[in-house]
Scaffold this motif. Structure first.
Motif, PDB file in Angstrom:
ATOM      1  N   GLU A  12       0.804  -1.186   0.057  1.00 58.72           N
ATOM      2  CA  GLU A  12       0.015  -0.125  -0.269  1.00 58.72           C
ATOM      3  C   GLU A  12       0.956   1.252   0.137  1.00 58.72           C
ATOM      4  OE1 GLU A  12      -3.457   1.231   0.837  1.00 58.72           O
ATOM      5  OE2 GLU A  12      -3.482  -0.280  -0.776  1.00 58.72           O
ATOM      6  N   SER A  20       2.507   8.143  -5.156  1.00 59.43           N
ATOM      7  CA  SER A  20       1.312   7.133  -4.905  1.00 59.43           C
ATOM      8  C   SER A  20       0.955   6.504  -6.226  1.00 59.43           C
ATOM      9  CB  SER A  20       0.209   7.702  -4.307  1.00 59.43           C
ATOM     10  OG  SER A  20      -0.898   7.926  -5.180  1.00 59.43           O
ATOM     11  N   HIS A  21       0.538   5.255  -6.033  1.00 59.71           N
ATOM     12  CA  HIS A  21       0.206   4.215  -7.395  1.00 59.71           C
ATOM     13  C   HIS A  21      -1.058   5.083  -7.991  1.00 59.71           C
ATOM     14  CE1 HIS A  21       2.554   1.402  -6.015  1.00 59.71           C
ATOM     15  NE2 HIS A  21       1.753   0.559  -5.474  1.00 59.71           N
ATOM     16  N   ARG A  22      -1.999   5.766  -7.433  1.00 55.16           N
ATOM     17  CA  ARG A  22      -3.131   6.184  -7.860  1.00 55.16           C
ATOM     18  C   ARG A  22      -3.080   7.311  -8.607  1.00 55.16           C
ATOM     19  NH1 ARG A  22      -7.680   6.790  -4.015  1.00 55.16           N
ATOM     20  NH2 ARG A  22      -6.251   6.829  -2.327  1.00 55.16           N
ATOM     21  N   ILE A 154     -20.058  14.702 -11.434  1.00 56.30           N
ATOM     22  CA  ILE A 154     -20.467  13.653 -10.533  1.00 56.30           C
ATOM     23  C   ILE A 154     -19.410  13.043  -9.631  1.00 56.30           C
ATOM     24  CG2 ILE A 154     -21.318  11.023 -10.706  1.00 56.30           C
ATOM     25  CD1 ILE A 154     -22.736  11.783 -13.514  1.00 56.30           C
ATOM     26  N   SER A 158     -19.702  13.174  -5.832  1.00 60.41           N
ATOM     27  CA  SER A 158     -19.710  11.622  -4.931  1.00 60.41           C
ATOM     28  C   SER A 158     -18.635  11.827  -3.818  1.00 60.41           C
ATOM     29  CB  SER A 158     -19.070  10.648  -6.133  1.00 60.41           C
ATOM     30  OG  SER A 158     -19.943  10.395  -6.995  1.00 60.41           O
ATOM     31  N   ILE A 162     -19.629  11.308  -0.239  1.00 58.99           N
ATOM     32  CA  ILE A 162     -18.747  10.450   0.718  1.00 58.99           C
ATOM     33  C   ILE A 162     -18.449  11.097   1.928  1.00 58.99           C
ATOM     34  CG2 ILE A 162     -17.012   9.048   0.755  1.00 58.99           C
ATOM     35  CD1 ILE A 162     -17.209   8.138  -2.156  1.00 58.99           C
ATOM     36  N   ILE A 165     -20.943  10.584   4.445  1.00 57.64           N
ATOM     37  CA  ILE A 165     -21.296   9.229   4.873  1.00 57.64           C
ATOM     38  C   ILE A 165     -20.276   8.417   5.580  1.00 57.64           C
ATOM     39  CG2 ILE A 165     -22.408   6.956   4.051  1.00 57.64           C
ATOM     40  CD1 ILE A 165     -23.283   8.784   1.322  1.00 57.64           C
ATOM     41  N   ARG A 166     -18.962   8.570   4.910  1.00 58.22           N
ATOM     42  CA  ARG A 166     -17.859   7.809   5.337  1.00 58.22           C
ATOM     43  C   ARG A 166     -16.619   8.918   5.414  1.00 58.22           C
ATOM     44  NH1 ARG A 166     -17.300   2.379   3.647  1.00 58.22           N
ATOM     45  NH2 ARG A 166     -15.051   2.554   4.419  1.00 58.22           N
ATOM     46  N   MET A 169     -13.146   7.825   4.818  1.00 56.91           N
ATOM     47  CA  MET A 169     -12.387   7.495   3.240  1.00 56.91           C
ATOM     48  C   MET A 169     -11.851   8.829   2.893  1.00 56.91           C
ATOM     49  SD  MET A 169     -14.922   5.047   1.793  1.00 56.91           S
ATOM     50  CE  MET A 169     -14.242   4.842   0.088  1.00 56.91           C
TER      51      MET A 169
ATOM     52  N   PHE B 111      -2.542  -2.584  -9.085  1.00 57.46           N
ATOM     53  CA  PHE B 111      -4.055  -2.461  -9.010  1.00 57.46           C
ATOM     54  C   PHE B 111      -4.428  -3.717  -9.192  1.00 57.46           C
ATOM     55  CE2 PHE B 111      -2.514   1.786 -10.301  1.00 57.46           C
ATOM     56  CZ  PHE B 111      -3.153   2.629  -9.036  1.00 57.46           C
ATOM     57  N   VAL B 182       2.229   1.610 -13.992  1.00 55.51           N
ATOM     58  CA  VAL B 182       2.245   2.014 -12.628  1.00 55.51           C
ATOM     59  C   VAL B 182       3.150   0.911 -11.904  1.00 55.51           C
ATOM     60  CG1 VAL B 182       1.242   2.495 -10.508  1.00 55.51           C
ATOM     61  CG2 VAL B 182       0.479   3.287 -12.731  1.00 55.51           C
ATOM     62  N   ASN B 186       6.416   1.946 -10.121  1.00 55.10           N
ATOM     63  CA  ASN B 186       6.618   2.178  -8.884  1.00 55.10           C
ATOM     64  C   ASN B 186       6.507   0.994  -7.840  1.00 55.10           C
ATOM     65  OD1 ASN B 186       5.933   4.589  -7.988  1.00 55.10           O
ATOM     66  ND2 ASN B 186       3.842   4.543  -8.001  1.00 55.10           N
ATOM     67  N   TYR B 609     -19.442   1.791  -8.069  1.00 55.15           N
ATOM     68  CA  TYR B 609     -19.407   2.314  -6.651  1.00 55.15           C
ATOM     69  C   TYR B 609     -19.185   1.362  -5.464  1.00 55.15           C
ATOM     70  CZ  TYR B 609     -20.880   7.045  -7.834  1.00 55.15           C
ATOM     71  OH  TYR B 609     -21.035   8.104  -8.422  1.00 55.15           O
TER      72      TYR B 609
END
Lengths: 210, 640, 376
Positions: A12, A20-22, A154, A158, A162, A165-166, A169, B111, B182, B186, B609
């Motif tokens: 992670e 970061s990966h994302r 959107i 979202s 979130i 709600i959370r 996150m 991922f 990635v 990474n 979602y």
């Protein structure tokens, strides 16, 4: 050499580059998007001037630069709101982050309303996606951009939802940061489209009204 | 739907059974996904092969009546589309998936769920594309589908299947490519700098970049075409003043990088195999890597050589002729560096090595005939003839496929833990090497003797009968080779010799762990000090430059260190396959009924979602979700 | 030692030696023999038998690059085969020196191929520009229309049009304007010139010159739909006088039916709707006529532009040059055009073949053939 918890490198968090990966994923995705919009814009460019006339003049005459300048300004302002949202998220200020996210989505929606208005106007004037090459390339290009803005709105809403709600996150500012990257990209693409389709598109075009 | 999924831990219990059908459907283990890619691509390879066989039978003699003209056109369209998008690309993806994390010392890709999504999307896209055979209208306009033949008025709904199938497959390829970029950037093990990456990993990186930059272009092209066919736009409608050449520019701006997407993985495999079986490091590692990168870049500047006879004019033709010729320079560098690797080596003729050597010979022929096509004036005679068919099969069969099979024979022991039989393997190689040349070499003659491509028949007296019959014989030799391979696989699964960690005395990290690798790959993430780190753990370099086996050899497998306890691996998930199914239904609705699209859209939104709210790794204390869902047995030992 | 000799190594030694040496040598020998057998200049569409300057220049360049390729391949294959024979595995105690690279060598095999390619590039570019346009000012102009799936040739200088047979005089440069109203085709007569695509909305042209009289076969080279394989044509090159005679015969007004049978054929031709697509009354089809018919086709009407039949009987072949204009062939064609040439537009559109009430009887076909054969 026995396995102890601290020798485990958790997937992670550990990355070779520190990014970061994302976030890296988003950058690469946007690189890919450049080619997507590039191809659409190129298709519009090569067909410039090839379209059948509409009411005896170039369909480019329908382009309304003052109105589109306004909508462009609205979209640019939304990018400023986005910067503020990211900054709030990074400082851990949940409340102001929510506010700026909402403002970004609001301005984004405003831009979309301009687009809906413009599309309606064109259709009333007799220009649809199937009327001629200009209609096909114009509606497809701006329509895909509008779809991207819609997805962005959107997405932002979202995150906003979130965050109620959370809240755990959205603790990681990365979630807002990545949405911000996407949002800025969509803005920049619009600046290119505005320049190429509207400003350059009207250059040298003889119009009765102008 | 979204609110429903905002339960604390998602709708469903996490699927954690280690075996059984559901474990495969929900798997996010890169090795299992790699295996799925490989098996699926192989089955599609058989389908594409049958298509080829039918075409060769039809052409085996003048005016044969094996298939109808309609069927022939569908066959060559589907053969090309299948072999490119459903066989060679996913076979590359199979190796990327299985090997890349192992080669860079990672536990999985960046991922894992996205990875599963890529596979299922690929599978569903393949099914959608091939479903057209059962609706009676397979696409019949060629894999290049030139406008305006691909447009409304000239072609049937088969083209819609083609568009939507490719659209779905494009999503799969893009998602996979993002993931691998990635992962490679990474997730390298500590110490593994970019210039210590195995060449196969480098080529994967280049290919992934080509995919993310090339696929948007074809996505746009087929989207515009879809709009032309469904919504009455005029992008490629020549009657409305559009130039059909716009399609060709878009298509080949994608299509030429695609060629390198197909061949670079094979070049990467060969660059791994040759050093291992020569017991020498790759000659000129840096140059080989750079050449691969340069090929990737230059691949964007040569697309119009597919359009030399479309009347671009002498200036454009000259420019693209020159750029095409000079892409041969980095390609040549690679070939010579491979020869340099063999030179002075200690060469073991394993099956994998034979396929790599075969690759060099056959790819050189295909590469050289490619340079011949860059000579515009003589290309005017060769373009759209069987000479091109010969050229592209030397590159894609002699090159890409031989390279892939070199990889299959090389990595099979690692993937399955069992050896393939070498005698059968060599028989397979020689049958393919011969069959390939028997099938495709005569096509050079046919082309130069004036036989155009994509003709379902030809008349007697054209002088094409003999070589066509000859080529058809070759297909049977190839088919025999394939049977030998299947027998070999069967034999290996049944009673293949156990492989052990490192049967080839190989060089890269994947050989330092057990075969097949445990689900967590590395009990301990290795620290990398050298290029070909594993080799350097086994051998030191003596004073005379020859390797000397180190006393302790390679550190024994990390297996005894804890059996992977305390390693948190990502948890399997239902959502990737659901999202894939949703997307495919959206596409499928456009060729069946719009309600299918609506259902697909709802499913996709729900899956998306739910995915967002599902943590990558289930907490250890996780309990099953709502009642009614079977509670899976917790895996013994490892905490998945 | 032992652990590095798993079972596969033993097999490797036996098979590797046996197969590799003999196999490669045999394969190369075979390949070379095939290479010599492959070229058939006698074949009707062979590129090895150029009959004009364009095809000849293209072939010359082909031979240059071909021999350069053979040399390059021989070098690569030579090094490869030498290496695999010479550097075989000789046991664990004779491991090779670990060479990582050699800068000079790598520069060498970057620069030498680049230089070779520069030479080829210079020749290529020069020939591209040389062949770009016909050298002479006194050219024959032919507007060639590619249709699904036949060729129409219009001679604007002579107000003449024909189908599937393009007549040209020997020794005169011919520039062909390539026009398409439907999909992309490609114009290719291998013995006269390489191909050029026929693309809607693109003003392409190609030129060639025939150096000796003869019939040169051509064929569409771009996939254009179901009957692509059957879209052939021929170029008939004849001495100037013969060409002029041919032009005169095409310029002649339409023949009246010579006998009763042919007159009945004309009546059938008009009553069964053939006349909607085919002209038999002389001259050539104007752009308006052509456009109207094409428009009809694009909007789904049972009409499309078909070959001008005014002088049908002067042509040796018909139906996209796939068959000789013999009585038997014409009968087969008129009885079942779909069987004769799958996918063709006449079978798909003509009322006589779609509407059972308009079906052609045996007698009507006989009369039609008589009429067609009288159209000299």
């Amino acid at each position: 050499m026995a396995m102890t918890p601290h020798t485990v490198i958790p997937d992670e968090h550990y990355t070779s580059t520190g990014l970061s990966h994302r976030k890296l994923l988003m950058w690469i995705f946007l690189g890919s998007e450049c080619l997507f919009f590039g191809s659409l814009i190129a298709t519009h460019m090569v067909n410039r001037g090839k379209a059948a006339l509409l009411h005896g003049e170039s369909p480019a005459c329908l382009l309304d630069i003052p109105i589109t300048s306004t909508s462009t300004f609205v979209l640019l302002m939304s990018s400023v709101m986005m910067v503020l949202a990211v900054s709030s998220a990074e400082r851990g200020k949940l409340g102001s982050m929510r506010f700026w996210l909402f403002m970004t989505a609001l301005l984004g929606s405003g831009f979309l309303l301009f687009q809906v208005y413009e599309f309606n106007l064109f259709v009333d004037e007799g220009l649809t996606i199937g009327t001629n090459l200009f209609g096909s390339t114009f509606f497809t290009l701006t329509g895909f951009h509008g779809t991207h803005v819609t997805i962005g709105v959107i997405w932002l809403l979202s995150i906003l939802a979130i965050s109620f709600i959370r809240p755990d996150m959205v603790k990681n500012p990365l979630n807002v940061d990545i949405a911000g990257l996407y949002w800025h990209f969509v803005d920049i693409v619009w600046i290119v489209i505005f320049t190429v389709v509207y400003l350059v598109g009207r250059l040298g075009v003889e119009c009765a009204g102008a | 739907m979204a609110t429903a999924s905002i339960a604390k831990r998602g709708m469903f219990a996490r699927p954690i059974a280690p075996t059984g059908l559901w474990s495969w459907i929900t798997t996010i283990d890169h090795k299992r996904i790699g295996a799925l890619y490989g098996v699926t691509a192989f089955i599609l390879f058989l389908i594409g092969g049958v298509e080829a066989l039918l075409m060769r039978l039809q052409l085996s003699q003048a005016e044969a009546g094996v298939v109808t003209p309609e069927a022939f056109n569908q066959l060559f369209t589907m053969h090309g589309t299948t072999m490119i998008f459903l066989v060679i690309m996913p076979m590359g993806a199979a190796f990327f998936n299985f090997m890349i994390p192992l080669m860079i010392g990672a536990r999985d890709v960046a991922f894992p769920r996205l990875n599963a999504f890529s596979y299922w999307t690929f599978l569903f896209g393949a099914i959608l594309l091939n479903a057209s055979f059962f609706t009676g209208s397979a696409p019949d306009v060629g894999w290049f589908a030139y406008a305006p033949l691909n447009g409304p008025g000239f072609s049937d709904t088969g083209v819609d299947y083609w568009i939507l199938g490719l659209q779905v497959l494009g999503v799969a390829s893009l998602a996979a490519a993002f993931n691998f970029i990635v992962t490679i950037i990474n997730l390298r093990a500590p110490g593994m700098s970019m210039m210590k990456l195995p060449v196969f990993v480098w080529m994967t990186l280049v290919v992934s970049f080509l995919i993310i930059l090339a696929f948007p272009v074809i996505t746009v092209a087929i989207t515009l075409l879809l709009f032309d066919r469904q919504f009455g736009t005029e992008f490629f409608n020549s009657a409305a003043g559009a130039s059909p050449l716009v399609w060709q520019h878009l298509f080949w701006a994608f299509g030429h990088p695609e060629v390198y997407i197909l061949i670079l993985p094979a070049m990467g495999i060969v660059s791994e195999v040759l050093p291992v079986f020569s017991k020498k490091p790759l000659f000129g590692y840096t140059t080989v890597v750079l050449a691969g990168i340069i090929i990737g870049f230059m691949g964007w500047g040569v697309w119009a050589h597919h359009m030399f006879v479309t009347g671009l004019g002498p200036v454009a033709n000259s420019a693209f002729a020159i750029s095409t010729m000079f892409i041969a320079v980095p390609t040549g560098i690679k070939i010579f560096n491979w020869l340099g690797t063999l030179w002075g080596g200690s060469i073991r003729f394993t099956t994998s090595m034979l396929f790599s050597i075969g690759f060099i010979l056959l790819f050189t022929i295909g590469g050289i005939s490619g340079v011949m096509h860059s000579v515009v004036p003589s290309d005017a005679q060769q373009s759209d003839t069987y000479f091109i068919v010969a050229h592209l099969h030397y590159v894609l069969f002699g090159g890409a496929l031989m390279g892939i099979f070199s990889g299959i024979y090389y990595w099979w022991p690692k993937m399955t833990g069992r050896m393939l039989n070498e005698t059968l393997g060599k028989l397979h190689f020689w049958l393919w090497f011969l069959g390939m040349n028997i099938t495709f070499f005569p096509m050079h003659f046919l082309g130069l003797d004036g036989m155009p491509r994509r003709v379902y028949t030809y008349s007697e007296g054209m002088g094409w009968d003999f070589w066509n019959a000859f080529a058809t014989v070759g297909v049977f030799v190839l088919g025999l080779g394939l049977l030998v391979f299947l027998q070999n696989v069967w034999h290996s699964r049944k009673n293949g010799e156990a492989a052990g960690n490192d049967p080839w005395d190989a060089r890269t990290l994947e050989w330092s762990i057990p075969s097949p690798p445990p689900h967590y790959n590395f009990a301990q993430i290795p620290h990398v000090y050298e290029r070909d780190d594993f080799w350097h753990k086994k051998y030191a370099e003596g004073a005379d430059g020859r390797p000397v086996r180190t006393v302790q050899g390679a550190a024994p497998s990390s297996e005894e260190h804890g059996h992977g306890h305390n390693i948190h691996m990502p948890t399997p998930s239902y959502y990737p396959i659901l999202l894939s199914a949703g997307l495919t239904l959206i596409a499928g609705g456009l060729v069946s009924h719009i309600s299918v699209s609506v259902i697909g859209g709802i499913l996709a939104l729900f899956a998306l979602y739910s995915w967002v709210f599902e943590p990558p790794t289930a907490p250890e204390t996780q309990t099953a979700g709502p009642a009614g869902h079977a509670r899976d047995k917790r895996r013994g030992g490892g905490k998945r | 030692m032992k652990e590095h000799f798993p079972k596969f190594m033993k097999e490797t030694h036996l098979l590797g030696r046996l197969f590799l040496r003999r196999g490669l040598a045999l394969g190369l020998l075979l390949a070379f023999a095939l290479l010599l057998l492959g070229c058939y200049p006698d074949n009707p569409q062979s590129t090895f038998d150029p009959k004009g300057p364009v095809a000849r220049n293209q072939l010359t360049l082909f031979w240059v690059i071909f021999w350069a390729s053979v040399v390059v391949f021989a070098i690569v294959a030579g090094i490869l085969i030498y290496s695999v024979i010479k550097f075989r595995y000789k046991g664990e105690n004779r491991l090779p020196v670990q060479v990582h690279g050699n800068r000079n060598l790598e520069v060498l095999w970057t620069v030498v191929p680049a230089l070779l390619l520069v030479a080829i590039a210079v020749m290529t570019v020069r020939t591209i520009f040389e062949l770009d346009e016909a050298p002479s000012d006194d050219q024959l102009i032919v507007d060639v229309y590619g249709h699904q799936w036949w060729w129409e040739a219009v001679y604007p200088q002579y107000a003449v049009s024909t189908a599937n047979e393009i007549h040209v005089p020997v020794g005169r440069d011919v520039t062909v304007n390539l026009i398409s109203d439907d999909v992309i085709h490609s114009f290719w007569v291998p013995k006269l010139a390489g191909k050029e695509d026929v693309i809607p909305n693109e003003a392409n042209d190609i030129w060639f010159r025939a150096d000796e009289p003869g019939i040169y076969l051509g064929q569409c080279a771009e996939f254009c739909g179901i009957a692509h394989a059957l879209m052939k044509f021929r170029v008939v090159a004849s001495p100037m006088e013969e060409f002029e005679d041919w032009v005169a015969s095409q310029q002649a007004p339409a023949r009246q039916p010579a006998n009763d049978e042919a007159a009945r054929g004309l009546a059938v031709f008009n009553s069964k709707g053939c006349v909607a697509c085919h002209t038999t009354t002389g001259g050539f089809d104007t752009a308006e006529v052509r456009d109207a018919r094409t428009e009809g086709f694009l909007t789904g009407q049972p009409v499309t532009h078909g070959p001008n039949l005014t002088h049908f009987a002067t042509r040796d072949v018909f139906a996209g040059a796939i068959a000789d204009s013999t009585e038997g062939n014409l009968r087969a064609w008129l009885e079942d055009p779909e069987e004769f040439k799958p996918g063709n537009r006449m079978a798909a559109l003509a009322p006589a073949f779609k509407d059972p009430s308009l079906r052609l009887s045996e007698e009507e076909i006989t009369a039609l053939i008589a009429y067609l054969q009288s159209l000299k």
